[in-house]
Design an enzyme around this catalytic site. Structure first.
Site, short mmCIF file in Angstrom:
data_model
loop_
_atom_site.label_atom_id
_atom_site.label_comp_id
_atom_site.label_asym_id
_atom_site.label_seq_id
_atom_site.Cartn_x
_atom_site.Cartn_y
_atom_site.Cartn_z
N ASP A 28 -19.55 14.12 -11.91
CA ASP A 28 -19.80 12.96 -12.79
C ASP A 28 -19.72 13.37 -14.26
O ASP A 28 -20.09 14.49 -14.62
CB ASP A 28 -21.20 12.39 -12.47
N GLY A 31 -15.77 10.36 -17.85
CA GLY A 31 -15.57 9.29 -18.83
C GLY A 31 -16.29 9.62 -20.14
O GLY A 31 -15.71 9.48 -21.23
N HIS A 45 -10.62 12.37 -16.70
CA HIS A 45 -10.34 12.68 -15.29
C HIS A 45 -9.36 13.86 -15.17
O HIS A 45 -9.46 14.67 -14.26
CB HIS A 45 -9.80 11.44 -14.57
N THR A 74 -15.88 4.67 -2.20
CA THR A 74 -15.41 3.36 -1.73
C THR A 74 -15.64 2.29 -2.82
O THR A 74 -14.98 1.28 -2.82
CB THR A 74 -16.14 2.95 -0.43
N ASN A 76 -15.35 2.98 -6.15
CA ASN A 76 -14.56 3.27 -7.36
C ASN A 76 -13.30 2.40 -7.50
O ASN A 76 -12.72 2.31 -8.59
CB ASN A 76 -14.15 4.75 -7.42
N ARG A 189 -25.17 17.61 -8.83
CA ARG A 189 -24.60 16.46 -9.55
C ARG A 189 -24.58 16.76 -11.04
O ARG A 189 -25.62 17.08 -11.63
CB ARG A 189 -25.40 15.18 -9.29
N ARG A 195 -29.13 10.69 -8.86
CA ARG A 195 -29.00 9.91 -7.62
C ARG A 195 -27.81 10.43 -6.83
O ARG A 195 -26.98 11.18 -7.36
CB ARG A 195 -28.85 8.41 -7.93
N SER A 197 -25.62 8.30 -5.00
CA SER A 197 -24.49 7.37 -5.06
C SER A 197 -23.64 7.32 -3.79
O SER A 197 -22.41 7.45 -3.85
CB SER A 197 -23.60 7.71 -6.27
N GLU A 208 -30.90 20.69 -0.63
CA GLU A 208 -31.55 20.89 -1.92
C GLU A 208 -30.68 20.17 -2.95
O GLU A 208 -29.45 20.14 -2.83
CB GLU A 208 -31.62 22.39 -2.26
C1 FPP Z 1 -17.01 10.33 -12.13
O1 FPP Z 1 -17.06 10.40 -13.54
C2 FPP Z 1 -15.72 10.82 -11.66
C3 FPP Z 1 -14.84 10.13 -10.85
C4 FPP Z 1 -15.12 8.78 -10.34
C5 FPP Z 1 -13.53 10.70 -10.49
C6 FPP Z 1 -13.52 12.17 -10.19
C7 FPP Z 1 -12.13 12.64 -10.22
C8 FPP Z 1 -11.74 13.88 -10.62
C9 FPP Z 1 -12.65 14.96 -10.96
C10 FPP Z 1 -10.30 14.22 -10.74
C11 FPP Z 1 -9.37 14.02 -9.62
C12 FPP Z 1 -9.63 14.58 -8.31
C13 FPP Z 1 -8.73 15.24 -7.55
C14 FPP Z 1 -8.95 15.33 -6.10
C15 FPP Z 1 -7.59 15.97 -8.10
P1 FPP Z 1 -17.15 9.04 -14.38
O2 FPP Z 1 -15.79 8.56 -14.66
O3 FPP Z 1 -18.02 8.06 -13.65
O4 FPP Z 1 -17.86 9.55 -15.68
P2 FPP Z 1 -18.85 8.72 -16.63
O5 FPP Z 1 -20.14 8.50 -15.86
O6 FPP Z 1 -19.04 9.63 -17.81
O7 FPP Z 1 -18.16 7.44 -17.00
#
Ligand code: FPP
Length: 242
Positions: A28, A31, A45, A74, A76, A189, A195, A197, A208
């Site tokens: 996480d 963004g 990303h 699911t 996202n 996390r 959490r 999620s 843990e």
């Molecule tokens: C959560 O951060 C991240 C995701 C929903 C996407 C995770 C994807 C990657 C790490 C890259 C691609 C994966 C592969 C398999 C190559 P967020 O966008 O919710 O962050 P934020 O809470 O700061 O907005």
């Protein structure tokens, strides 16, 4: 500091601590990482995908048997289409890269989640990489279009299809996407939220939990070692008295 040893350790009372076999990551903060730099979320990303490769290699160096990453839930799909497309593009790049450029540090790949939502071309790439990586000793689960509740529903429906009228915990465990694998010993996390999620809902009962403010693209080997230090400091009782 040398590499972290996660093998069975003698405790002060003379017993042994179970080793860590399975570590799972909720990646996480991509963004926010991008926002801090004035960049579009997609760039977060992209940096997250690089961190993912780096952290999996770090876990292989520490001889961790199984790593699971939560790449796409699911839920996202409800994000803006351009962001969903960006993540899928990174996923396809990762699959092509894994098929075309064998690395020294490779893992046996399994995908957790409902793959029926992906195009036949992506599904074929997924199948090819699973087959091609099947001989590696370390394992990597990529949870993509994954939900913990969906995992349980999928398991129960598989049992119904088999004609079961009464089920046990073992039946459910052996029909989850993680069938045959150990439950996660440690779930990490990033990004400062506390959490799970909808991640590994059934499997996380005795995991843990380690939460860090580090944003996923900034995740380093040092952060992994910090999480592992935390894990070794825990006394796991699994509901018993020790
Ligand atoms: C959560 O951060 C991240 C995701 C929903 C996407 C995770 C994807 C990657 C790490 C890259 C691609 C994966 C592969 C398999 C190559 P967020 O966008 O919710 O962050 P934020 O809470 O700061 O907005």
């Amino acid at each position: 500091m040398g590499l972290f040893s996660l093998k069975k350790k003698k405790t002060e009372s003379g017993g042994t601590k179970p080793p860590l076999r399975h570590i799972a990551f909720i990646m996480d903060g991509n963004g926010r990482w991008a926002k801090k730099r004035g960049l579009p979320r997609e760039m977060g990303h992209k940096a997250g995908a690089e961190a993912f490769r780096r952290i999996v290699e770090c876990c292989i160096d520490r001889d961790i048997e199984l790593v699971t990453v939560y790449a796409f839930s699911t839920e996202n799909w409800k994000r803006p289409q351009s962001e969903v497309d960006g993540i899928m593009k990174l996923f396809v790049e990762y699959l092509h890269d894994g098929l075309e450029n064998p690395r020294q540090k490779n893992s046996k790949i399994r995908f957790l989640g409902d793959n029926s939502r992906f195009s036949p071309e992506i599904r074929e790439l997924m199948e090819r990489i699973v087959e091609k990586s099947s001989h590696y000793p370390h394992a990597l689960n990529i949870a993509i279009n994954y939900g913990g509740r969906d995992d349980i529903v999928y398991a129960v429906n598989s049992l119904i299809a088999e004609g079961k009228t009464e089920i046990t915990e073992e039946d459910i465990s052996s029909h989850l996407y993680t069938s045959g694998q150990p439950d996660p010993d440690l779930i990490v996390r990033t990004g400062g939220e506390w959490r799970l999620s909808n991640f590994l809902t059934w499997q996380s009962t005795y995991s843990e939990l380690f939460f860090t403010n580090t944003l996923w693209p900034d995740m380093s080997d040092k952060d992994v070692d910090e999480a592992l230090e935390f894990f070794t400091s825990r006394q796991r009782r699994f509901g018993q008295v020790k």
